[in-house]
Design a protein around this motif. Structure first.
Motif, PDB file in Angstrom:
ATOM      1  N   HIS A 108      14.139 101.354  39.745  1.00  0.00           N
ATOM      2  CA  HIS A 108      12.893 100.726  39.284  1.00  0.00           C
ATOM      3  C   HIS A 108      13.186  99.371  38.634  1.00  0.00           C
ATOM      4  O   HIS A 108      12.471  98.389  38.883  1.00  0.00           O
ATOM      5  CB  HIS A 108      12.193 101.625  38.271  1.00  0.00           C
ATOM      6  CG  HIS A 108      11.697 102.915  38.837  1.00  0.00           C
ATOM      7  ND1 HIS A 108      10.922 103.802  38.114  1.00  0.00           N
ATOM      8  CD2 HIS A 108      11.865 103.490  40.058  1.00  0.00           C
ATOM      9  CE1 HIS A 108      10.641 104.858  38.862  1.00  0.00           C
ATOM     10  NE2 HIS A 108      11.210 104.690  40.036  1.00  0.00           N
ATOM     11  N   LEU A 109      14.222  99.334  37.814  1.00  0.00           N
ATOM     12  CA  LEU A 109      14.559  98.099  37.111  1.00  0.00           C
ATOM     13  C   LEU A 109      14.982  97.011  38.100  1.00  0.00           C
ATOM     14  O   LEU A 109      14.609  95.835  37.939  1.00  0.00           O
ATOM     15  CB  LEU A 109      15.679  98.362  36.103  1.00  0.00           C
ATOM     16  CG  LEU A 109      16.043  97.202  35.182  1.00  0.00           C
ATOM     17  CD1 LEU A 109      14.835  96.745  34.368  1.00  0.00           C
ATOM     18  CD2 LEU A 109      17.189  97.604  34.255  1.00  0.00           C
ATOM     19  N   ALA A 110      15.718  97.380  39.139  1.00  0.00           N
ATOM     20  CA  ALA A 110      16.133  96.398  40.140  1.00  0.00           C
ATOM     21  C   ALA A 110      14.925  95.810  40.861  1.00  0.00           C
ATOM     22  O   ALA A 110      14.866  94.601  41.125  1.00  0.00           O
ATOM     23  CB  ALA A 110      17.093  97.045  41.143  1.00  0.00           C
ATOM     24  N   LEU A 111      13.947  96.645  41.183  1.00  0.00           N
ATOM     25  CA  LEU A 111      12.732  96.146  41.832  1.00  0.00           C
ATOM     26  C   LEU A 111      11.977  95.192  40.911  1.00  0.00           C
ATOM     27  O   LEU A 111      11.472  94.152  41.345  1.00  0.00           O
ATOM     28  CB  LEU A 111      11.841  97.306  42.235  1.00  0.00           C
ATOM     29  CG  LEU A 111      12.283  98.127  43.450  1.00  0.00           C
ATOM     30  CD1 LEU A 111      11.450  99.401  43.573  1.00  0.00           C
ATOM     31  CD2 LEU A 111      12.171  97.310  44.722  1.00  0.00           C
ATOM     32  N   LEU A 117       7.662  87.893  37.097  1.00  0.00           N
ATOM     33  CA  LEU A 117       6.755  88.483  36.126  1.00  0.00           C
ATOM     34  C   LEU A 117       6.771  87.712  34.809  1.00  0.00           C
ATOM     35  O   LEU A 117       7.815  87.217  34.376  1.00  0.00           O
ATOM     36  CB  LEU A 117       7.139  89.937  35.838  1.00  0.00           C
ATOM     37  CG  LEU A 117       7.136  90.906  37.025  1.00  0.00           C
ATOM     38  CD1 LEU A 117       7.604  92.283  36.567  1.00  0.00           C
ATOM     39  CD2 LEU A 117       5.760  90.986  37.665  1.00  0.00           C
ATOM     40  N   GLY A 118       5.618  87.685  34.162  1.00  0.00           N
ATOM     41  CA  GLY A 118       5.526  87.157  32.816  1.00  0.00           C
ATOM     42  C   GLY A 118       5.875  88.227  31.810  1.00  0.00           C
ATOM     43  O   GLY A 118       6.170  89.377  32.164  1.00  0.00           O
ATOM     44  N   PRO A 123       1.936  88.741  37.190  1.00  0.00           N
ATOM     45  CA  PRO A 123       2.700  87.837  38.068  1.00  0.00           C
ATOM     46  C   PRO A 123       2.597  86.391  37.592  1.00  0.00           C
ATOM     47  O   PRO A 123       1.565  85.965  37.065  1.00  0.00           O
ATOM     48  CB  PRO A 123       2.012  88.021  39.420  1.00  0.00           C
ATOM     49  CG  PRO A 123       0.601  88.385  39.069  1.00  0.00           C
ATOM     50  CD  PRO A 123       0.704  89.237  37.842  1.00  0.00           C
ATOM     51  N   THR A 124       3.668  85.661  37.799  1.00  0.00           N
ATOM     52  CA  THR A 124       3.649  84.232  37.483  1.00  0.00           C
ATOM     53  C   THR A 124       3.199  83.399  38.679  1.00  0.00           C
ATOM     54  O   THR A 124       2.920  82.210  38.537  1.00  0.00           O
ATOM     55  CB  THR A 124       5.032  83.760  37.025  1.00  0.00           C
ATOM     56  OG1 THR A 124       5.999  84.053  38.057  1.00  0.00           O
ATOM     57  CG2 THR A 124       5.451  84.475  35.739  1.00  0.00           C
ATOM     58  N   ARG A 125       3.133  84.037  39.855  1.00  0.00           N
ATOM     59  CA  ARG A 125       2.623  83.349  41.044  1.00  0.00           C
ATOM     60  C   ARG A 125       2.112  84.388  42.036  1.00  0.00           C
ATOM     61  O   ARG A 125       2.474  85.559  41.974  1.00  0.00           O
ATOM     62  CB  ARG A 125       3.705  82.482  41.693  1.00  0.00           C
ATOM     63  CG  ARG A 125       4.914  83.258  42.186  1.00  0.00           C
ATOM     64  CD  ARG A 125       5.904  82.334  42.912  1.00  0.00           C
ATOM     65  NE  ARG A 125       7.041  83.067  43.440  1.00  0.00           N
ATOM     66  CZ  ARG A 125       8.164  83.292  42.753  1.00  0.00           C
ATOM     67  NH1 ARG A 125       8.292  82.844  41.520  1.00  0.00           N
ATOM     68  NH2 ARG A 125       9.162  83.962  43.303  1.00  0.00           N
ATOM     69  N   ALA A 198       3.232  96.799  37.757  1.00  0.00           N
ATOM     70  CA  ALA A 198       3.375  95.365  38.016  1.00  0.00           C
ATOM     71  C   ALA A 198       2.578  94.963  39.254  1.00  0.00           C
ATOM     72  O   ALA A 198       1.934  93.900  39.285  1.00  0.00           O
ATOM     73  CB  ALA A 198       4.847  95.003  38.186  1.00  0.00           C
ATOM     74  N   ILE A 199       2.603  95.805  40.282  1.00  0.00           N
ATOM     75  CA  ILE A 199       1.828  95.514  41.495  1.00  0.00           C
ATOM     76  C   ILE A 199       0.332  95.597  41.193  1.00  0.00           C
ATOM     77  O   ILE A 199      -0.454  94.791  41.699  1.00  0.00           O
ATOM     78  CB  ILE A 199       2.234  96.477  42.627  1.00  0.00           C
ATOM     79  CG1 ILE A 199       3.680  96.172  43.056  1.00  0.00           C
ATOM     80  CG2 ILE A 199       1.288  96.366  43.820  1.00  0.00           C
ATOM     81  CD1 ILE A 199       4.276  97.183  43.999  1.00  0.00           C
ATOM     82  N   ASN A 200      -0.075  96.551  40.355  1.00  0.00           N
ATOM     83  CA  ASN A 200      -1.483  96.623  39.954  1.00  0.00           C
ATOM     84  C   ASN A 200      -1.910  95.360  39.214  1.00  0.00           C
ATOM     85  O   ASN A 200      -3.044  94.892  39.371  1.00  0.00           O
ATOM     86  CB  ASN A 200      -1.727  97.849  39.074  1.00  0.00           C
ATOM     87  CG  ASN A 200      -1.813  99.145  39.867  1.00  0.00           C
ATOM     88  OD1 ASN A 200      -2.014  99.129  41.075  1.00  0.00           O
ATOM     89  ND2 ASN A 200      -1.668 100.265  39.184  1.00  0.00           N
TER      90      ASN A 200
END
Length: 325
Positions: A108-111, A117-118, A123-125, A198-200
């Protein structure tokens, strides 16, 4: 017989309080599994009343003793705010603590580390979108998620997918869904990994909404011959918190058929794995938009995997599916 088995025997005998007491006693004696199981009871709210803060406290105690699954659950609840205020930095810190001793946490951490991410997980973009229609607005975001992210989403529910059903008031039983032939499963708050969250947040940015307005991300799998007949995503009647927008994330490649079609607009979308399709469900006055009627055409070969997130007008409580505040 374990403390958990004994506790469930008490529940079956109509003595849930005694079962709860047994788990509590086992937890005080250092049984991490008993603590984690009692946390699940408090989360589910079926054996004992739902108590999210109590569940969080029990999970924390189980993690301190070394319960791996409890650690991932605590991380999810910390980030999404179940039983407390949402705290992405604290959840990320917990994940970093768990990663050295848990390959799944490390994955999970690698993904997450591969995402832009901020500090709040947003997301930052975003990928550039393509406008497919103006009114109702329909947009496609090519390459919205990576193959690894898509595989992660699917893996969370691969063992819990069930055929789509609907309640039949005539028989009082659940029956096969009349317009949707697929297997599906929601990603609820307890299994909502930081990758999914994060995807949400990415979906929230793409849909111009708050992450709290989204229903739990729901995964659907269509086998050959399965389809979703033309329908609207709006809730029936005049609900206080309508589904105003839909986001469909396409997870798989290599299937044939299964296009998303808007028959009243003459638009058929053959999305690629990783694409996101976003469209409005309501008109300016908040009433259902009839031209948003859409269908998932029959899959001809392979397996079509998607993840749908319905965006409500206002924030929603994922535990009760009612509006918050």
């Amino acid at each position: 017989m374990t403390a958990i088995e004994t506790a469930y025997r008490k529940v079956s005998a109509g003595q849930p309080a005694e079962g709860q007491a047994m788990l509590e006693a086992a937890g005080r004696a250092g049984d991490a599994s008993a603590l984690a199981e009692l946390a699940v009871w408090h989360l589910a709210g079926s054996i004992v009343p739902r108590d999210l803060p109590a569940a969080r406290a029990l999970l924390k105690r189980a993690v301190a003793i070394g319960h791996v699954d409890a650690a991932l659950m605590e991380i999810a609840l910390t980030a999404n705010g179940s039983g407390g205020a949402p705290d992405w930095p604290a959840a990320l810190a917990l994940l970093r603590q768990a990663a050295p001793g848990d390959p799944l946490a490390a994955e999970h951490l690698a993904l997450l580390n591969a995402m832009a991410l901020g500090p709040d997980g947003a997301p930052t973009r975003l990928p550039q979108s393509e406008q497919l229609h103006d009114h109702p607005a329909i947009r496609r975001f090519p390459g919205f998620c990576t193959p690894a992210e898509a595989a992660h989403i699917a893996s969370l529910v691969a063992n819990t997918l069930e055929p789509a059903t609907v309640f039949d008031p005539a028989s009082g039983k659940m029956i096969a869904h009349p317009i949707r032939a697929s297997d599906n499963a929601p990603i609820g708050p307890t299994v909502e990994s930081l990758v999914v969250q994060a995807i949400n947040r990415r979906i929230a940015a793409a849909t111009g909404s708050q992450v709290s307005q989204g229903e739990p991300l729901t995964v659907l799998r269509y086998a050959p011959g399965q389809q979703y007949r033309p329908h609207l995503d709006t809730l029936p009647g005049t609900p206080a918190n309508q589904r105003i927008r839909t986001a469909i994330l396409y997870l798989s490649q290599g299937y044939r058929g299964g296009e998303t079609q808007f028959p009243l607009l003459g638009i058929t979308v053959a999305a690629q794995g990783g694409d996101l399709l976003v469209f409005d469900n309501v008109m300016a006055d908040g009433s259902p938009e009839p031209r948003s009627r859409h269908a998932g055409l029959p899959v001809q070969a392979g397996a079509k995997w998607i993840a749908t997130r319905w965006i409500r007008q206002a924030p929603i409580d994922p535990w009760t599916m009612g509006a918050t505040g």
